[in-house]
Design a protein around this motif. Sequence first.
Motif, PDB file in Angstrom:
ATOM      1  N   UNK A   1       0.844  -1.194   0.000  1.00 15.33           N
ATOM      2  CA  UNK A   1       0.000   0.000   0.000  1.00 15.33           C
ATOM      3  C   UNK A   1       0.881   1.245   0.000  1.00 15.33           C
ATOM      4  N   UNK A   2       0.229   2.380  -0.281  1.00  9.79           N
ATOM      5  CA  UNK A   2       0.966   3.635  -0.521  1.00  9.79           C
ATOM      6  C   UNK A   2       1.876   4.054   0.624  1.00  9.79           C
ATOM      7  N   UNK A   3       1.463   3.776   1.843  1.00  2.88           N
ATOM      8  CA  UNK A   3       2.257   4.283   2.972  1.00  2.88           C
ATOM      9  C   UNK A   3       3.517   3.455   3.213  1.00  2.88           C
ATOM     10  N   UNK A   4       3.730   2.411   2.408  1.00  3.74           N
ATOM     11  CA  UNK A   4       4.904   1.563   2.619  1.00  3.74           C
ATOM     12  C   UNK A   4       6.197   2.284   2.293  1.00  3.74           C
ATOM     13  N   UNK A   5       7.230   1.943   3.022  1.00  2.00           N
ATOM     14  CA  UNK A   5       8.583   2.413   2.727  1.00  2.00           C
ATOM     15  C   UNK A   5       9.486   1.182   2.814  1.00  2.00           C
ATOM     16  N   UNK A   6      10.712   1.278   2.298  1.00  2.82           N
ATOM     17  CA  UNK A   6      11.611   0.124   2.395  1.00  2.82           C
ATOM     18  C   UNK A   6      11.831  -0.325   3.844  1.00  2.82           C
ATOM     19  N   UNK A   7      11.616   0.580   4.805  1.00  2.00           N
ATOM     20  CA  UNK A   7      11.827   0.192   6.204  1.00  2.00           C
ATOM     21  C   UNK A   7      10.579  -0.390   6.845  1.00  2.00           C
ATOM     22  N   UNK A   8       9.444  -0.118   6.264  1.00  6.19           N
ATOM     23  CA  UNK A   8       8.206  -0.539   6.886  1.00  6.19           C
ATOM     24  C   UNK A   8       7.171  -0.815   5.796  1.00  6.19           C
ATOM     25  N   UNK A   9       6.909  -2.080   5.557  1.00  6.71           N
ATOM     26  CA  UNK A   9       6.024  -2.406   4.446  1.00  6.71           C
ATOM     27  C   UNK A   9       4.615  -2.748   4.938  1.00  6.71           C
ATOM     28  N   UNK A  10       3.626  -2.373   4.137  1.00  8.90           N
ATOM     29  CA  UNK A  10       2.217  -2.619   4.464  1.00  8.90           C
ATOM     30  C   UNK A  10       1.569  -3.341   3.279  1.00  8.90           C
ATOM     31  N   UNK A  11       1.393  -4.638   3.405  1.00  5.19           N
ATOM     32  CA  UNK A  11       0.796  -5.396   2.292  1.00  5.19           C
ATOM     33  C   UNK A  11      -0.643  -4.958   2.002  1.00  5.19           C
ATOM     34  N   UNK A  12      -1.049  -5.005   0.737  1.00  8.36           N
ATOM     35  CA  UNK A  12      -2.438  -4.651   0.403  1.00  8.36           C
ATOM     36  C   UNK A  12      -3.406  -5.792   0.741  1.00  8.36           C
ATOM     37  N   UNK A  13      -2.893  -7.011   0.818  1.00 10.77           N
ATOM     38  CA  UNK A  13      -3.778  -8.154   1.097  1.00 10.77           C
ATOM     39  C   UNK A  13      -3.648  -8.568   2.558  1.00 10.77           C
ATOM     40  N   UNK A  14      -4.755  -8.616   3.280  1.00 12.69           N
ATOM     41  CA  UNK A  14      -4.674  -9.007   4.689  1.00 12.69           C
ATOM     42  C   UNK A  14      -4.475 -10.512   4.877  1.00 12.69           C
ATOM     43  N   UNK A  15      -4.007 -10.860   6.049  1.00 16.35           N
ATOM     44  CA  UNK A  15      -3.842 -12.267   6.413  1.00 16.35           C
ATOM     45  C   UNK A  15      -5.172 -13.009   6.273  1.00 16.35           C
ATOM     46  N   UNK A  16      -5.097 -14.218   5.712  1.00 16.47           N
ATOM     47  CA  UNK A  16      -6.294 -15.045   5.607  1.00 16.47           C
ATOM     48  C   UNK A  16      -7.145 -14.779   4.376  1.00 16.47           C
ATOM     49  N   UNK A  17      -6.816 -13.708   3.615  1.00 18.32           N
ATOM     50  CA  UNK A  17      -7.652 -13.393   2.439  1.00 18.32           C
ATOM     51  C   UNK A  17      -7.441 -14.432   1.338  1.00 18.32           C
ATOM     52  N   UNK A  18      -8.513 -14.741   0.635  1.00 19.34           N
ATOM     53  CA  UNK A  18      -8.401 -15.610  -0.539  1.00 19.34           C
ATOM     54  C   UNK A  18      -7.684 -14.852  -1.649  1.00 19.34           C
ATOM     55  N   UNK A  19      -6.864 -15.561  -2.413  1.00 21.02           N
ATOM     56  CA  UNK A  19      -6.149 -14.937  -3.525  1.00 21.02           C
ATOM     57  C   UNK A  19      -6.634 -15.542  -4.843  1.00 21.02           C
ATOM     58  N   UNK A  20      -7.064 -14.672  -5.757  1.00 21.05           N
ATOM     59  CA  UNK A  20      -7.548 -15.117  -7.069  1.00 21.05           C
ATOM     60  C   UNK A  20      -6.539 -14.671  -8.127  1.00 21.05           C
ATOM     61  N   UNK A  21      -5.710 -15.602  -8.613  1.00 17.26           N
ATOM     62  CA  UNK A  21      -4.775 -15.211  -9.671  1.00 17.26           C
ATOM     63  C   UNK A  21      -5.489 -15.005 -11.001  1.00 17.26           C
ATOM     64  N   UNK A  22      -5.072 -13.986 -11.728  1.00 20.13           N
ATOM     65  CA  UNK A  22      -5.594 -13.714 -13.068  1.00 20.13           C
ATOM     66  C   UNK A  22      -4.575 -14.218 -14.064  1.00 20.13           C
ATOM     67  N   UNK A  23      -4.975 -15.160 -14.892  1.00 19.18           N
ATOM     68  CA  UNK A  23      -4.066 -15.705 -15.894  1.00 19.18           C
ATOM     69  C   UNK A  23      -4.326 -15.055 -17.246  1.00 19.18           C
ATOM     70  N   UNK A  24      -3.245 -14.767 -17.955  1.00 19.10           N
ATOM     71  CA  UNK A  24      -3.375 -14.403 -19.373  1.00 19.10           C
ATOM     72  C   UNK A  24      -2.365 -15.232 -20.137  1.00 19.10           C
ATOM     73  N   UNK A  25      -2.849 -15.951 -21.124  1.00 21.75           N
ATOM     74  CA  UNK A  25      -2.021 -16.897 -21.873  1.00 21.75           C
ATOM     75  C   UNK A  25      -1.262 -17.777 -20.871  1.00 21.75           C
ATOM     76  N   UNK A  26      -1.985 -18.189 -19.844  1.00 23.49           N
ATOM     77  CA  UNK A  26      -1.436 -19.150 -18.904  1.00 23.49           C
ATOM     78  C   UNK A  26      -0.510 -18.574 -17.848  1.00 23.49           C
ATOM     79  N   UNK A  27      -0.258 -17.272 -17.869  1.00 23.70           N
ATOM     80  CA  UNK A  27       0.647 -16.717 -16.858  1.00 23.70           C
ATOM     81  C   UNK A  27      -0.079 -15.710 -15.974  1.00 23.70           C
ATOM     82  N   UNK A  28       0.356 -15.623 -14.716  1.00 25.92           N
ATOM     83  CA  UNK A  28      -0.337 -14.740 -13.774  1.00 25.92           C
ATOM     84  C   UNK A  28       0.048 -13.293 -14.042  1.00 25.92           C
ATOM     85  N   UNK A  29      -0.952 -12.461 -14.275  1.00 27.23           N
ATOM     86  CA  UNK A  29      -0.702 -11.053 -14.593  1.00 27.23           C
ATOM     87  C   UNK A  29      -1.287 -10.117 -13.531  1.00 27.23           C
TER      88      UNK A  29
END
Length: 365
Positions: free
Chosen positions: A203-231
Amino acid sequence: MVAAVDHHGLAMCMGMKDDTQALNSLAVHEVGNLLGIKLPTKGMARCPFPSHDDDTPSFEIKKQVNRWRCYGCDKHGGAIDLVMAYQGTSFLEAKKWLAAKVGMEGSRWATMPSTPNQQCRTSLIRPRQFIDTAETPPDHTLYGELIARAPLLKSGADYLLGRSLSPEIIARFAIGQMPTTSVIGELIHRFGYGRVEACGLLSKRSTPDSYWPVFPQGALLFPYFEVGMIVYIQARTIIDDEKGSRWRNLNNRRRRLYNSDVLINPTVRRVAICEGAIDVLSATQMGCEAFGLIGISAKLSDAEIILLRGKQVDILLDWDQPGEMRASSLRKELVRFGVAATRKSAPRDGSNDVNDFLRQGNTKI
Ligand SMILES: [Zn+2]
């Protein structure tokens, strides 16, 4: 003469890397549409090539193997060969032209106008999400690494099974789940902060010293494939009292269609347009291949619409007022390119969306 090109079958499968294969899996008659020539979907037709003045129908498409042959001038081949033969260009030129036409150029689904006339129209109707930004190409490796480190947990599987999705469908779409947010720390350690940030995972407030992931713990992840690769990856929280939207998108990355590989799969004759990933899984489970809009206002690019030509298109957006309104505008957008879509009327059981309909015990849609 037309060079022989290996044909690797029709199936667009995950993991397919070669763009030659991807381009050759485009249906020959759809490539004809892109070239501006009308080819038969069955039977014989007059040879389309300028060099062959054909007065009897000599040209045939063999649909099962997605190849064509002219018995008069004896040219034959697959999708790329058709472009070469018709335009009189080299293999590489033909590939480049075709990739641009279907928006596979530079691993992006870009809008590629073909004529000056269309160019004008395109600039007027180009949706906002395509006006970006010099967005870097999707980092398939890093997205793949995240999914590999984030297998579905019991809580996520229970959630999906609770929505009547089958284990086969869950596996086919390679749904993952954030084990802890420290998995993002591992990716930073391995790939570097800049690369993880460019992937939109911070997320925007992240810095190299302190990172803030956009996806929370436990969230389901839906990969988007294009021509078989995750985009792209989209996440959905499964705890409903969590703050913010249930669906989380990557930071500063262009949104895409979910499961868009169905568009370039010539064996898919019928395709549904759904609202979101869960409905795509639900429609697929009920026997209808589907792709999803992220957000009901999401638009299809010209290139994506052109790929729908020749397919039966069903609009399965939610059966509520916004869904009906969007279905109506979507039909108009599609029909401009000669694609007639059918809006499925609301099910009698009162289902509000495709997943509801599945949960009512229906096995077909
Ligand atoms: Zn011919």
